[in-house]
Scaffold this motif. Structure first.
Motif, PDB file in Angstrom:
ATOM      1  N   TYR A 281       0.020   1.193 -28.047  1.00 14.89           N
ATOM      2  CA  TYR A 281       0.053   1.860 -26.686  1.00 14.89           C
ATOM      3  C   TYR A 281      -0.932   1.295 -26.147  1.00 14.89           C
ATOM      4  O   TYR A 281      -1.085   1.151 -24.794  1.00 14.89           O
ATOM      5  CB  TYR A 281      -0.140   3.345 -27.027  1.00 14.89           C
ATOM      6  N   TYR A 282      -2.071   1.014 -26.609  1.00 14.39           N
ATOM      7  CA  TYR A 282      -3.309   0.320 -25.830  1.00 14.39           C
ATOM      8  C   TYR A 282      -3.267  -1.032 -25.918  1.00 14.39           C
ATOM      9  O   TYR A 282      -3.975  -1.739 -25.018  1.00 14.39           O
ATOM     10  CB  TYR A 282      -4.534   0.954 -26.895  1.00 14.39           C
ATOM     11  N   LEU A 283      -2.549  -1.709 -26.917  1.00 17.56           N
ATOM     12  CA  LEU A 283      -2.666  -3.124 -26.744  1.00 17.56           C
ATOM     13  C   LEU A 283      -1.490  -3.793 -26.485  1.00 17.56           C
ATOM     14  O   LEU A 283      -1.341  -4.784 -26.268  1.00 17.56           O
ATOM     15  CB  LEU A 283      -3.004  -3.613 -28.328  1.00 17.56           C
TER      16      LEU A 283
ATOM     17  N   TYR B 260      -2.850   6.456  -8.620  1.00 17.96           N
ATOM     18  CA  TYR B 260      -3.254   5.514  -7.823  1.00 17.96           C
ATOM     19  C   TYR B 260      -2.797   6.070  -5.942  1.00 17.96           C
ATOM     20  O   TYR B 260      -3.563   5.894  -5.358  1.00 17.96           O
ATOM     21  CB  TYR B 260      -2.195   4.300  -7.950  1.00 17.96           C
ATOM     22  N   ALA B 261      -1.721   7.140  -6.069  1.00 21.41           N
ATOM     23  CA  ALA B 261      -1.497   7.515  -4.714  1.00 21.41           C
ATOM     24  C   ALA B 261      -2.655   8.162  -4.108  1.00 21.41           C
ATOM     25  O   ALA B 261      -2.643   8.036  -2.838  1.00 21.41           O
ATOM     26  CB  ALA B 261      -0.407   8.588  -4.922  1.00 21.41           C
ATOM     27  N   ASP B 262      -3.539   8.779  -4.904  1.00 19.79           N
ATOM     28  CA  ASP B 262      -4.590   9.355  -4.338  1.00 19.79           C
ATOM     29  C   ASP B 262      -6.054   8.341  -3.834  1.00 19.79           C
ATOM     30  O   ASP B 262      -6.774   8.898  -3.060  1.00 19.79           O
ATOM     31  CB  ASP B 262      -5.283  10.270  -5.537  1.00 19.79           C
ATOM     32  N   ILE B 263      -5.956   7.149  -4.365  1.00 26.93           N
ATOM     33  CA  ILE B 263      -6.961   6.226  -4.038  1.00 26.93           C
ATOM     34  C   ILE B 263      -6.535   4.930  -3.205  1.00 26.93           C
ATOM     35  O   ILE B 263      -7.372   4.267  -3.027  1.00 26.93           O
ATOM     36  CB  ILE B 263      -7.826   5.979  -5.230  1.00 26.93           C
TER      37      ILE B 263
ATOM     38  N   GLY C 260      -1.606   2.410 -20.404  1.00 22.73           N
ATOM     39  CA  GLY C 260      -2.063   3.774 -19.729  1.00 22.73           C
ATOM     40  C   GLY C 260      -0.669   4.506 -19.156  1.00 22.73           C
ATOM     41  O   GLY C 260       0.387   4.664 -19.893  1.00 22.73           O
ATOM     42  N   ILE C 261      -1.015   5.449 -18.340  1.00 25.31           N
ATOM     43  CA  ILE C 261      -0.017   6.478 -17.763  1.00 25.31           C
ATOM     44  C   ILE C 261       0.840   5.917 -16.319  1.00 25.31           C
ATOM     45  O   ILE C 261      -0.030   5.546 -15.566  1.00 25.31           O
ATOM     46  CB  ILE C 261      -0.624   7.733 -17.509  1.00 25.31           C
ATOM     47  N   PRO C 262       2.193   5.851 -16.332  1.00 25.76           N
ATOM     48  CA  PRO C 262       2.622   5.258 -15.102  1.00 25.76           C
ATOM     49  C   PRO C 262       2.142   6.049 -13.855  1.00 25.76           C
ATOM     50  O   PRO C 262       1.884   7.271 -13.934  1.00 25.76           O
ATOM     51  CB  PRO C 262       4.228   5.685 -15.230  1.00 25.76           C
TER      52      PRO C 262
ATOM     53  N   ARG D 203     -10.800  -2.280  -5.399  1.00 27.04           N
ATOM     54  CA  ARG D 203      -9.746  -3.223  -5.552  1.00 27.04           C
ATOM     55  C   ARG D 203      -9.346  -2.690  -7.288  1.00 27.04           C
ATOM     56  O   ARG D 203     -10.441  -2.383  -7.827  1.00 27.04           O
ATOM     57  CB  ARG D 203      -9.785  -4.638  -5.665  1.00 27.04           C
ATOM     58  N   VAL D 204      -8.033  -2.394  -7.565  1.00 29.41           N
ATOM     59  CA  VAL D 204      -7.824  -1.799  -8.963  1.00 29.41           C
ATOM     60  C   VAL D 204      -6.471  -2.516  -9.529  1.00 29.41           C
ATOM     61  O   VAL D 204      -5.715  -3.245  -8.645  1.00 29.41           O
ATOM     62  CB  VAL D 204      -7.451  -0.465  -8.936  1.00 29.41           C
ATOM     63  N   ILE D 205      -6.072  -2.037 -10.616  1.00 27.22           N
ATOM     64  CA  ILE D 205      -5.197  -2.681 -11.484  1.00 27.22           C
ATOM     65  C   ILE D 205      -4.415  -1.322 -11.808  1.00 27.22           C
ATOM     66  O   ILE D 205      -5.364  -0.505 -12.235  1.00 27.22           O
ATOM     67  CB  ILE D 205      -5.359  -3.498 -12.727  1.00 27.22           C
ATOM     68  N   PHE D 206      -3.315  -1.080 -11.280  1.00 29.99           N
ATOM     69  CA  PHE D 206      -2.745   0.197 -11.823  1.00 29.99           C
ATOM     70  C   PHE D 206      -1.112   0.053 -12.351  1.00 29.99           C
ATOM     71  O   PHE D 206      -0.573  -1.016 -12.364  1.00 29.99           O
ATOM     72  CB  PHE D 206      -2.256   1.015 -10.382  1.00 29.99           C
ATOM     73  N   ARG D 207      -1.058   1.114 -13.114  1.00 31.41           N
ATOM     74  CA  ARG D 207       0.224   0.955 -13.751  1.00 31.41           C
ATOM     75  C   ARG D 207       1.582   1.506 -12.836  1.00 31.41           C
ATOM     76  O   ARG D 207       1.244   2.561 -12.128  1.00 31.41           O
ATOM     77  CB  ARG D 207       0.256   2.128 -14.974  1.00 31.41           C
TER      78      ARG D 207
END
Length: 363
Positions: free
Chosen positions: A92-94, A316-319, A333-335, A356-360
């Motif tokens: 899950y993490y790797l 992600y939608a909030d930021i 992470g979580i979708p 700037r971010v990385i998002f799922r």
């Protein structure tokens, strides 16, 4: 150059380490100088010198072995390998990539480095399991033989092994940072600590990627398979380190703040895929930069400036209105949530700078 390379390739040599740190320091100094004096008559020749240094410092390619399956069958730690690869919580993490090491020594280090990316409680549990499995085949923990990474403090990251399996562990070393010939020998200098730590960690960790926008805007790039990107990332990190030093010398709170925002971005842009968990060893290490950023933000506010800094996290939608040129992954992470904040959002005296971010991805 021939003798320099021969010395650099000697394993377990303090002289080789000192030379490598010195050459990295020279590379960082020249990178900073050529930015400061682009019209200098020696600029073109300086570019050639930098290329020679990069070629000299480039890690040797990993050796491939056509008998990979036979070698893994001979591993004393084969049971550890199989257990690690089959653990769904670790996946899950790797992510789903399998361990690649072909020797017991490499396998121990590969597993221990991967544990630096998962939550600390899970890492502690697994580290205990790895030691128990090593003891079952006649190997014991050994803290006397450690590969030292330069940083602002001393810390044993994980032990090596002795007995039936002989291998180095990993540590942070203030002395190694001092040997790096950082400006003024200041071993409490966190930007210098990150610069030299990252340079050395990139050498030993093939899973590292970068997501630094000023180097490459459109993707998360492997530093192992793209050596030119590795050089460009280190150059950018070195340049930003130089700017933090210059800003400190000028003692202007806003200059220091802007330089630290850029340095913090470079620090957080050295990532894994999927990105490390926030409360992992690696996540907490990187967060040390954010603590310094908060300190210099407070100093800028106390000097009479209006400053707002925000680390972007959550949905992600909030930021997304506060960020720009974000990167998307379909793992970790979580979708729909932010996986890691590469650059903080900043508003300084009414001037806005997006984060700037990385998002799922939400799929």
């Amino acid at each position: 150059m021939q003798h320099l390379r021969q010395l650099l390739e000697i394993e377990n040599s303090e002289l080789a380490r000192l030379l490598r740190f010195s050459l990295y320091g020279l590379e960082a100094t020249l990178n900073h100088a050529i930015t400061e004096f682009p019209l200098d008559p020696g600029a073109k020749l300086c570019d050639d010198v930098l290329q020679e240094l990069r070629n000299l410092l480039q890690p040797a390619p990993l050796q491939q072995n056509n008998g990979w399956e036979d070698m893994t069958d001979d591993l004393k730690l084969r049971h550890l390998r199989e257990t690690f690869d089959s653990d769904s919580e670790l996946s899950y993490y790797l992510g789903n990539s399998q361990l690649q090491s072909q020797t017991d020594s490499d396998l121990w280090n590969e597993i221990q480095r991967k544990l630096l990316r998962v939550p600390e409680d899970l890492a502690a549990s697994w580290r205990s399991r790895t030691l128990n499995m090593a003891q079952e085949v006649g190997a014991i923990a050994d803290n006397s033989n450690l590969y030292q990474l330069p940083f602002i403090r001393n810390e044993i990251i994980y032990p090596g092994l002795s007995g039936t399996v002989e291998t180095q562990g990993l540590s942070l070393s203030q002395q190694a940072l001092l040997n790096s010939q950082i400006p003024q020998g200041n071993t409490s200098n966190l930007p210098a600590g990150f610069l030299y730590l990252y340079i050395k960690f990139i050498e030993i960790e093939p899973d590292l990627h970068h997501a630094l926008k000023s180097v490459f805007s459109f993707d998360i790039i492997s530093l192992h398979s793209k050596p030119e990107q590795r050089h460009q990332y280190i150059e950018a990190l070195s340049d930003r380190f130089g700017r933090t030093q210059k800003a400190d010398e000028n003692a202007d709170p806003l200059s220091i703040l802007r330089a630290w925002i850029d340095m913090d971005e470079a620090i957080h842009s050295l990532v894994f895929v999927p990105p490390s968990e926030r409360y992992s060893w690696w996540g907490k290490l990187q967060h040390e930069s954010r603590r310094i950023l908060k300190k210099v933000t407070d100093e800028a506010i106390n000097a009479g400036n209006e400053v707002r800094i925000r680390q972007l996290s959550g949905l992600y939608a909030d930021i997304c209105a506060l960020s720009k040129d974000d990167l998307q992954l379909d793992c970790g992470g979580i979708p729909g949530e932010v996986l890691t904040c590469l650059r903080v959002y900043a508003r300084i005296n009414q001037e806005e700078s997006p984060g700037r971010v990385i998002f799922r991805s939400s799929r």
